[in-house]
Motif scaffolding. Structure first.
Motif, PDB file in Angstrom:
ATOM      1  N   UNK A  96       0.849  -1.202   0.000  1.00 26.23           N
ATOM      2  CA  UNK A  96       0.000   0.000   0.000  1.00 26.23           C
ATOM      3  C   UNK A  96       0.879   1.245   0.000  1.00 26.23           C
ATOM      4  N   UNK A  97       1.912   1.225   0.823  1.00 28.83           N
ATOM      5  CA  UNK A  97       2.827   2.366   0.884  1.00 28.83           C
ATOM      6  C   UNK A  97       3.510   2.586  -0.460  1.00 28.83           C
ATOM      7  N   UNK A  98       3.939   1.492  -1.082  1.00 28.94           N
ATOM      8  CA  UNK A  98       4.645   1.590  -2.356  1.00 28.94           C
ATOM      9  C   UNK A  98       3.720   2.090  -3.464  1.00 28.94           C
ATOM     10  N   UNK A  99       2.528   1.531  -3.533  1.00 26.57           N
ATOM     11  CA  UNK A  99       1.570   1.983  -4.557  1.00 26.57           C
ATOM     12  C   UNK A  99       1.251   3.461  -4.368  1.00 26.57           C
ATOM     13  N   UNK A 100       1.074   3.887  -3.118  1.00 26.39           N
ATOM     14  CA  UNK A 100       0.807   5.301  -2.848  1.00 26.39           C
ATOM     15  C   UNK A 100       1.970   6.185  -3.246  1.00 26.39           C
ATOM     16  N   UNK A 102       4.263   5.510  -5.556  1.00 29.75           N
ATOM     17  CA  UNK A 102       4.331   5.536  -7.019  1.00 29.75           C
ATOM     18  C   UNK A 102       3.294   6.486  -7.604  1.00 29.75           C
ATOM     19  N   UNK A 103       2.132   6.512  -6.998  1.00 33.53           N
ATOM     20  CA  UNK A 103       1.086   7.425  -7.454  1.00 33.53           C
ATOM     21  C   UNK A 103       1.504   8.872  -7.232  1.00 33.53           C
ATOM     22  N   UNK A 104       2.020   9.161  -6.050  1.00 34.98           N
ATOM     23  CA  UNK A 104       2.440  10.530  -5.751  1.00 34.98           C
ATOM     24  C   UNK A 104       3.611  10.987  -6.616  1.00 34.98           C
ATOM     25  N   UNK A 105       4.561  10.104  -6.831  1.00 32.59           N
ATOM     26  CA  UNK A 105       5.759  10.498  -7.571  1.00 32.59           C
ATOM     27  C   UNK A 105       5.566  10.515  -9.084  1.00 32.59           C
ATOM     28  N   UNK A 106       4.857   9.510  -9.601  1.00 30.45           N
ATOM     29  CA  UNK A 106       4.789   9.349 -11.050  1.00 30.45           C
ATOM     30  C   UNK A 106       3.383   9.418 -11.630  1.00 30.45           C
ATOM     31  N   UNK A 107       2.375   9.593 -10.781  1.00 33.18           N
ATOM     32  CA  UNK A 107       1.004   9.632 -11.283  1.00 33.18           C
ATOM     33  C   UNK A 107       0.519   8.270 -11.743  1.00 33.18           C
ATOM     34  N   UNK A 108       1.119   7.199 -11.226  1.00 30.76           N
ATOM     35  CA  UNK A 108       0.725   5.845 -11.613  1.00 30.76           C
ATOM     36  C   UNK A 108      -0.732   5.596 -11.236  1.00 30.76           C
ATOM     37  N   UNK A 109      -1.501   5.118 -12.179  1.00 27.75           N
ATOM     38  CA  UNK A 109      -2.909   4.825 -11.918  1.00 27.75           C
ATOM     39  C   UNK A 109      -3.029   3.433 -11.311  1.00 27.75           C
ATOM     40  N   UNK A 110      -3.726   3.342 -10.193  1.00 25.40           N
ATOM     41  CA  UNK A 110      -3.871   2.057  -9.509  1.00 25.40           C
ATOM     42  C   UNK A 110      -4.566   1.022 -10.376  1.00 25.40           C
ATOM     43  N   UNK A 111      -5.445   1.455 -11.255  1.00 25.26           N
ATOM     44  CA  UNK A 111      -6.162   0.511 -12.095  1.00 25.26           C
ATOM     45  C   UNK A 111      -5.246  -0.158 -13.111  1.00 25.26           C
ATOM     46  N   UNK A 112      -4.065   0.421 -13.369  1.00 25.86           N
ATOM     47  CA  UNK A 112      -3.121  -0.180 -14.310  1.00 25.86           C
ATOM     48  C   UNK A 112      -2.147  -1.118 -13.621  1.00 25.86           C
ATOM     49  N   UNK A 113      -2.159  -1.144 -12.307  1.00 22.65           N
ATOM     50  CA  UNK A 113      -1.221  -1.964 -11.561  1.00 22.65           C
ATOM     51  C   UNK A 113      -1.671  -3.422 -11.555  1.00 22.65           C
ATOM     52  N   UNK A 114      -0.849  -4.301 -12.085  1.00 21.21           N
ATOM     53  CA  UNK A 114      -1.173  -5.723 -12.135  1.00 21.21           C
ATOM     54  C   UNK A 114      -0.618  -6.473 -10.934  1.00 21.21           C
ATOM     55  N   UNK A 115       0.630  -6.191 -10.608  1.00 20.66           N
ATOM     56  CA  UNK A 115       1.286  -6.965  -9.577  1.00 20.66           C
ATOM     57  C   UNK A 115       2.267  -6.059  -8.847  1.00 20.66           C
ATOM     58  N   UNK A 116       2.304  -6.202  -7.531  1.00 18.66           N
ATOM     59  CA  UNK A 116       3.227  -5.433  -6.712  1.00 18.66           C
ATOM     60  C   UNK A 116       3.763  -6.372  -5.648  1.00 18.66           C
ATOM     61  N   UNK A 117       5.021  -6.701  -5.739  1.00 16.55           N
ATOM     62  CA  UNK A 117       5.609  -7.617  -4.774  1.00 16.55           C
ATOM     63  C   UNK A 117       6.850  -6.970  -4.184  1.00 16.55           C
ATOM     64  N   UNK A 118       7.175  -7.354  -2.987  1.00 16.71           N
ATOM     65  CA  UNK A 118       8.358  -6.796  -2.342  1.00 16.71           C
ATOM     66  C   UNK A 118       9.090  -7.856  -1.551  1.00 16.71           C
TER      67      UNK A 118
END
Length: 145
Positions: A96-100, A102-118
């Motif tokens: 959640x922190x990473x997705x947030x 990425x959104x703040x820094x690059x305007x990444x749309x959450x609906x385009x995110x397929x996979x987020x692993x760490x």
């Protein structure tokens, strides 16, 4: 989908009332129909594209629905505060922190995110300690307009 079908039926009803075959519909007539009704009539665009592509209608165009410009903006201070929370708040899950962030820094749309692993790894030696987190994310490819 249902709304688009309704708009297509509304257009076909209007054409029938005015004794205009779909194949003889002109751009000015289409624009008249669009302007006489509510904004949602532009949803007929997919039907017109379909009919034109199959030779059932002439070269017609339905303008895209205008998108309103954003009216609420956050300040640089607000964005910095939100970013620091994404980086420092261990109460939020890492994904959640990473997705947030990425959104703040690059305007990444959450609906385009397929996979987020760490993965986190720690290394300790006599001279230094290192903890690193590697984030991998996959996005949907950009779809054509």
């Amino acid at each position: 989908m249902r709304s688009r079908l309704r708009r297509a039926l509304e257009l076909l009803d209007w054409l029938d009332e005015h004794c205009i075959p779909l194949g003889k519909l002109t751009q000015p007539e289409l624009e008249t129909w669009l302007e006489e009704g509510p904004e949602k009539r532009r949803e007929v665009r997919s039907f017109i594209t379909w009919a034109t592509g199959r030779g059932l209608a002439g070269e017609l165009a339905v303008p895209r629905t205008p998108v309103a410009a954003p009216s609420v903006f956050s300040t640089d201070e607000d964005q910095a505060e939100q970013l620091h929370r994404r980086l420092d708040d261990d109460a939020l899950p890492l994904d959640v922190r990473t997705a947030g962030a990425l959104t703040l820094l690059f305007g990444l749309q959450h609906t385009r995110l397929l996979e987020l692993t760490g993965t986190t790894s720690s290394t300790t030696t006599r001279w230094w300690r290192s903890t690193s987190t590697v984030i991998v994310f996959r996005c949907h490819p950009k779809l054509p307009s």
